[in-house]
Scaffold this active site. Structure first.
Site, PDB file in Angstrom:
ATOM      1  N   CYS A   1     -27.921  28.975  59.555  1.00 46.16           N
ATOM      2  CA  CYS A   1     -27.379  28.991  58.198  1.00 46.16           C
ATOM      3  C   CYS A   1     -25.914  28.584  58.182  1.00 46.16           C
ATOM      4  CB  CYS A   1     -27.558  30.372  57.585  1.00 46.16           C
ATOM      5  SG  CYS A   1     -26.806  30.512  55.970  1.00 46.16           S
TER       6      CYS A   1
ATOM      7  N   CYS B   1     -27.607  26.201  55.616  1.00 45.68           N
ATOM      8  CA  CYS B   1     -27.213  26.431  54.223  1.00 45.68           C
ATOM      9  C   CYS B   1     -25.763  26.062  53.931  1.00 45.68           C
ATOM     10  CB  CYS B   1     -27.379  27.900  53.841  1.00 45.68           C
ATOM     11  SG  CYS B   1     -28.573  28.848  54.774  1.00 45.68           S
TER      12      CYS B   1
ATOM     13  N   LYS C   1     -24.650  22.355  54.509  1.00 40.99           N
ATOM     14  CA  LYS C   1     -25.433  21.587  53.543  1.00 40.99           C
ATOM     15  C   LYS C   1     -24.844  21.708  52.143  1.00 40.99           C
ATOM     16  CE  LYS C   1     -28.502  23.528  51.385  1.00 40.99           C
ATOM     17  NZ  LYS C   1     -29.793  24.127  51.380  1.00 40.99           N
TER      18      LYS C   1
ATOM     19  N   TYR D   1     -37.732  20.980  51.045  1.00 41.43           N
ATOM     20  CA  TYR D   1     -36.440  21.112  50.399  1.00 41.43           C
ATOM     21  C   TYR D   1     -35.309  20.444  51.183  1.00 41.43           C
ATOM     22  CZ  TYR D   1     -34.827  25.129  53.248  1.00 41.43           C
ATOM     23  OH  TYR D   1     -34.405  25.941  54.260  1.00 41.43           O
TER      24      TYR D   1
ATOM     25  N   GLU E   1     -32.960  17.581  49.539  1.00 49.17           N
ATOM     26  CA  GLU E   1     -31.526  17.888  49.455  1.00 49.17           C
ATOM     27  C   GLU E   1     -30.690  16.783  50.117  1.00 49.17           C
ATOM     28  OE1 GLU E   1     -31.677  22.772  49.274  1.00 49.17           O
ATOM     29  OE2 GLU E   1     -31.395  21.818  51.209  1.00 49.17           O
TER      30      GLU E   1
ATOM     31  N   HIS F   1     -24.693  30.898  23.570  1.00 46.32           N
ATOM     32  CA  HIS F   1     -24.665  29.544  23.034  1.00 46.32           C
ATOM     33  C   HIS F   1     -23.270  28.944  23.125  1.00 46.32           C
ATOM     34  CE1 HIS F   1     -26.105  26.271  20.596  1.00 46.32           C
ATOM     35  NE2 HIS F   1     -25.037  26.385  19.817  1.00 46.32           N
TER      36      HIS F   1
ATOM     37  N   GLU G   1     -29.739  29.371  27.728  1.00 44.43           N
ATOM     38  CA  GLU G   1     -30.260  30.033  26.527  1.00 44.43           C
ATOM     39  C   GLU G   1     -31.730  29.666  26.289  1.00 44.43           C
ATOM     40  OE1 GLU G   1     -28.622  28.726  22.612  1.00 44.43           O
ATOM     41  OE2 GLU G   1     -27.500  27.278  23.780  1.00 44.43           O
TER      42      GLU G   1
HETATM   43  P1  FAD Z   1     -31.083  31.395  63.007  1.00 50.55           P
HETATM   44  O1  FAD Z   1     -30.066  31.522  61.944  1.00 50.55           O
HETATM   45  O2  FAD Z   1     -31.663  30.050  63.267  1.00 50.55           O
HETATM   46  O3  FAD Z   1     -30.427  31.956  64.341  1.00 50.55           O
HETATM   47  C1  FAD Z   1     -31.088  31.910  65.565  1.00 50.55           C
HETATM   48  C2  FAD Z   1     -30.028  31.899  66.646  1.00 50.55           C
HETATM   49  O4  FAD Z   1     -30.630  32.190  67.888  1.00 50.55           O
HETATM   50  C3  FAD Z   1     -29.361  30.539  66.807  1.00 50.55           C
HETATM   51  O5  FAD Z   1     -27.962  30.698  66.730  1.00 50.55           O
HETATM   52  C4  FAD Z   1     -29.791  30.075  68.194  1.00 50.55           C
HETATM   53  O6  FAD Z   1     -28.806  29.310  68.855  1.00 50.55           O
HETATM   54  C5  FAD Z   1     -30.024  31.389  68.878  1.00 50.55           C
HETATM   55  N1  FAD Z   1     -30.968  31.368  70.007  1.00 50.55           N
HETATM   56  C6  FAD Z   1     -32.212  30.820  70.032  1.00 50.55           C
HETATM   57  N2  FAD Z   1     -32.818  31.095  71.202  1.00 50.55           N
HETATM   58  C7  FAD Z   1     -31.943  31.847  71.930  1.00 50.55           C
HETATM   59  C8  FAD Z   1     -32.002  32.460  73.218  1.00 50.55           C
HETATM   60  N3  FAD Z   1     -33.096  32.386  73.966  1.00 50.55           N
HETATM   61  N4  FAD Z   1     -30.912  33.136  73.648  1.00 50.55           N
HETATM   62  C9  FAD Z   1     -29.793  33.234  72.880  1.00 50.55           C
HETATM   63  N5  FAD Z   1     -29.695  32.677  71.657  1.00 50.55           N
HETATM   64  C10 FAD Z   1     -30.761  32.007  71.181  1.00 50.55           C
HETATM   65  N6  FAD Z   1     -31.861  29.162  53.832  1.00 50.55           N
HETATM   66  C11 FAD Z   1     -31.440  29.618  52.626  1.00 50.55           C
HETATM   67  O7  FAD Z   1     -31.668  30.787  52.306  1.00 50.55           O
HETATM   68  N7  FAD Z   1     -30.760  28.806  51.764  1.00 50.55           N
HETATM   69  C12 FAD Z   1     -30.465  27.514  52.071  1.00 50.55           C
HETATM   70  O8  FAD Z   1     -29.854  26.794  51.263  1.00 50.55           O
HETATM   71  C13 FAD Z   1     -30.881  27.012  53.330  1.00 50.55           C
HETATM   72  N8  FAD Z   1     -30.592  25.752  53.702  1.00 50.55           N
HETATM   73  C14 FAD Z   1     -30.949  25.304  54.929  1.00 50.55           C
HETATM   74  C15 FAD Z   1     -30.622  24.000  55.283  1.00 50.55           C
HETATM   75  C16 FAD Z   1     -30.980  23.505  56.509  1.00 50.55           C
HETATM   76  C17 FAD Z   1     -30.600  22.090  56.882  1.00 50.55           C
HETATM   77  C18 FAD Z   1     -31.688  24.339  57.423  1.00 50.55           C
HETATM   78  C19 FAD Z   1     -32.077  23.811  58.770  1.00 50.55           C
HETATM   79  C20 FAD Z   1     -32.018  25.638  57.081  1.00 50.55           C
HETATM   80  C21 FAD Z   1     -31.658  26.130  55.838  1.00 50.55           C
HETATM   81  N9  FAD Z   1     -31.982  27.431  55.434  1.00 50.55           N
HETATM   82  C22 FAD Z   1     -31.590  27.886  54.196  1.00 50.55           C
HETATM   83  C23 FAD Z   1     -32.788  28.310  56.303  1.00 50.55           C
HETATM   84  C24 FAD Z   1     -31.907  29.307  57.037  1.00 50.55           C
HETATM   85  O9  FAD Z   1     -30.892  28.632  57.724  1.00 50.55           O
HETATM   86  C25 FAD Z   1     -32.772  30.113  58.009  1.00 50.55           C
HETATM   87  O10 FAD Z   1     -33.848  30.684  57.299  1.00 50.55           O
HETATM   88  C26 FAD Z   1     -31.971  31.230  58.676  1.00 50.55           C
HETATM   89  O11 FAD Z   1     -30.862  30.721  59.350  1.00 50.55           O
HETATM   90  C27 FAD Z   1     -32.886  31.993  59.644  1.00 50.55           C
HETATM   91  O12 FAD Z   1     -32.136  32.964  60.319  1.00 50.55           O
HETATM   92  P2  FAD Z   1     -32.628  33.512  61.726  1.00 50.55           P
HETATM   93  O13 FAD Z   1     -31.786  34.691  62.027  1.00 50.55           O
HETATM   94  O14 FAD Z   1     -34.087  33.671  61.742  1.00 50.55           O
HETATM   95  O15 FAD Z   1     -32.332  32.344  62.772  1.00 50.55           O
END
Ligand code: FAD
Length: 461
Positions: A43, A48, A51, A180, A184, A438, A443
């Site tokens: 994110c 997010c 983006k 999405y 986007e 308004h 609205e």
């Molecule tokens: P992540 O945030 O992906 O975090 C996982 C972390 O784990 C990463 O930092 C990774 O490096 C780390 N990792 C992985 N494996 C290991 C390991 N073995 N050891 C140590 N570290 C590890 N959501 C919204 O709500 N609104 C939006 O507008 C939106 N826009 C988005 C736009 C894009 C381009 C993308 C790709 C996603 C978007 N999302 C959006 C989705 C949102 O980013 C994800 O749903 C959210 O980040 C998920 O969180 P998470 O904690 O599951 O994983």
């Protein structure tokens, strides 16, 4: 002396992992969070946040044009991609530092390493080889872009990850995907001046959204000059003298400067050692969890995109928070995944919550539809040909509003507020009781009086 080095080991410092780690530590648990890339996760680092910054940048183009109708003379605005990317990177750095500071303030130990499971209680830090014995483990490793079939020239294709770091703004870009992220980025690149072709294998963009929203958004994107090609796929990408030559399934070829695939994301489970710990996956390759986000191993939990439930940041955060509260504060929280408001930061923006018309007609005996399409006031003097769209899906028997679908400026902001009403089971009569503000576009939500349609389900034999 405890048999464990920590009470809670969190793998992944993204949306879900950071929240869970911080809350658990605030409850007094000894917590380590391991991160292999950057603190903040998808994110903050490549989702997010960057983006939305690019979306803001892309919208200035319309503002400069529209200003003329309001008497302004804006001479030759010039856009610089490198400045935008550099400023975006500074903001991401600032946010990462803030995330780190918050974790440290809560006494969470951050380990900069990939972490893998050795067995059900032992986690190995790949950077040092150290083994940490953990009483509870949370897997919050997120998802990763998936390019689909291994076509010729796939090495030339970028994902959203790389799109945030391009050296130059592509003059011509082809984006494959209809979700999405694809729409986007189509809006971002178009707004910044690129020639954009969007290729999607399905019959229309934004599968799973209300059909009227899909139709309306596609029309608006096409009006902005985005070429939307459906029912086709990219079959090959070849490097040529002046760019990349893309072959589509109908044999059309298109030459562009960049090809980006936004064809879905896969749960990040590969090489995690799940099999050593006995953590099971579901049929879709995501970690299988119960309503408490508990995996098949009772003291190992998983939240966020790696579980592929609803892949959004606020959902991962809620899930992570609930795990920490349940484990370390004696709570019994089950995250409610129903009626989640969500936005698509396309141009124009989309905000939706609840059921689509098609879902409602399948599940409810009688469904009333209210809808309206109009030109927003700001567009009149601007002379811009773009229309807003509002739709309410209502249970015809109880009058409860089952779904709300908005396309237009600030739809994301609006749907957050509509979400409160819908979670409170508001009826259409409740909406109608509210005085209009308004002149606004919003609205329309409280002034749609005439039913566009009523559908009555045939009684089963
Ligand atoms: P992540 O945030 O992906 O975090 C996982 C972390 O784990 C990463 O930092 C990774 O490096 C780390 N990792 C992985 N494996 C290991 C390991 N073995 N050891 C140590 N570290 C590890 N959501 C919204 O709500 N609104 C939006 O507008 C939106 N826009 C988005 C736009 C894009 C381009 C993308 C790709 C996603 C978007 N999302 C959006 C989705 C949102 O980013 C994800 O749903 C959210 O980040 C998920 O969180 P998470 O904690 O599951 O994983």
């Amino acid at each position: 002396m405890s048999d464990f080095d920590v009470d809670f080991f969190v793998i992944g410092a993204g949306s879900g992992g950071v929240r869970a780690a911080r809350i658990a530590a605030n409850h007094g648990a000894r917590v380590i969070v391991a991160e292999e890339y950057r603190v903040g996760g998808t994110c903050v680092i490549r989702g997010c946040v960057p983006k939305k910054l690019l979306v803001y940048a892309s919208r200035f183009a319309d503002d400069f044009e529209d200003a003329a109708g309001y008497g302004w003379t804006v001479q030759n605005p010039v856009f610089n991609w490198q400045t935008l990317i550099a400023n975006k990177d500074l903001e991401i750095d600032r946010l990462e530092r803030a995330y780190i500071a918050n974790l440290e303030r809560s006494k969470v130990k951050i380990v900069r390493s990939r972490a893998v499971l050795e067995d059900a209680h032992r986690v190995r830090l790949v950077a040092t080889g150290e083994i940490v014995r953990a009483k509870h483990i949370l897997i919050a490793t997120g998802g990763w872009p998936s390019h689909g079939a291994d076509i010729a020239g796939l090495e030339h294709v970028i994902s959203s990850n790389e799109a945030f770091h391009l050296k130059e703004l592509p003059k011509r870009i082809l984006i494959q995907g209809g979700g999405y992220i694809a729409v986007e980025f189509a809006g971002i690149f178009r707004g910044l001046g690129s020639e954009v072709t969007l290729v999607y294998r399905g019959d229309n963009i934004l599968r799973g959204f209300d059909d009227d929203v899909r139709e309306h958004l596609r029309g608006e994107m096409e009006k902005r000059g985005i070429r939307v090609v459906t029912r086709k796929i990219v079959e090959a990408v070849e490097k040529v003298d002046h760019g990349l030559c893309v072959s589509l399934s109908d044999h059309e070829t298109i030459t562009v400067d960049q090809v980006m695939f936004a064809t879905g994301r896969r749960p990040n489970v590969s090489g995690l050692g799940l099999e050593h710990a006995g953590v099971q996956l579901n049929a879709m390759g995501a970690i299988k969890v119960d309503k408490y986000s508990r995996t098949s191993v009772p003291h190992i939990y998983a939240v966020g995109d790696v579980t592929d439930r609803v892949n959004l940041t606020p959902v991962a955060i809620r899930e992570g928070h609930a795990v920490a509260d349940n484990l370390f504060d004696g709570k019994d929280i089950v995250v409610d995944h129903s009626d989640i408001p969500t936005a698509v930061f396309s141009e124009p923006e989309v905000g939706v919550i609840g059921l689509t018309e098609a879902q409602a007609r399948q599940d409810y005996a009688r469904v009333d539809i209210y809808k309206s399409s109009f030109r927003a006031m700001k567009m009149t003097l601007a002379g811009r040909d773009t229309r807003c769209f509002f739709k309410l899906v209502v249970d015809g028997e109880t009058d409860r509003v089952l779904g709300c679908h908005i396309v237009g400026p600030d739809a994301g902001e609006m749907i957050q507020l509509v979400g409160i009403a819908i979670k409170m089971n508001a009826t259409k009569a409740d909406f109608d009781r509210v005085m209009a503000v308004h002149p606004t576009a919003a609205e329309e939500l409280v002034t749609m009086r005439t039913k566009a349609a009523t559908y009555v389900r045939e009684a089963a034999e």
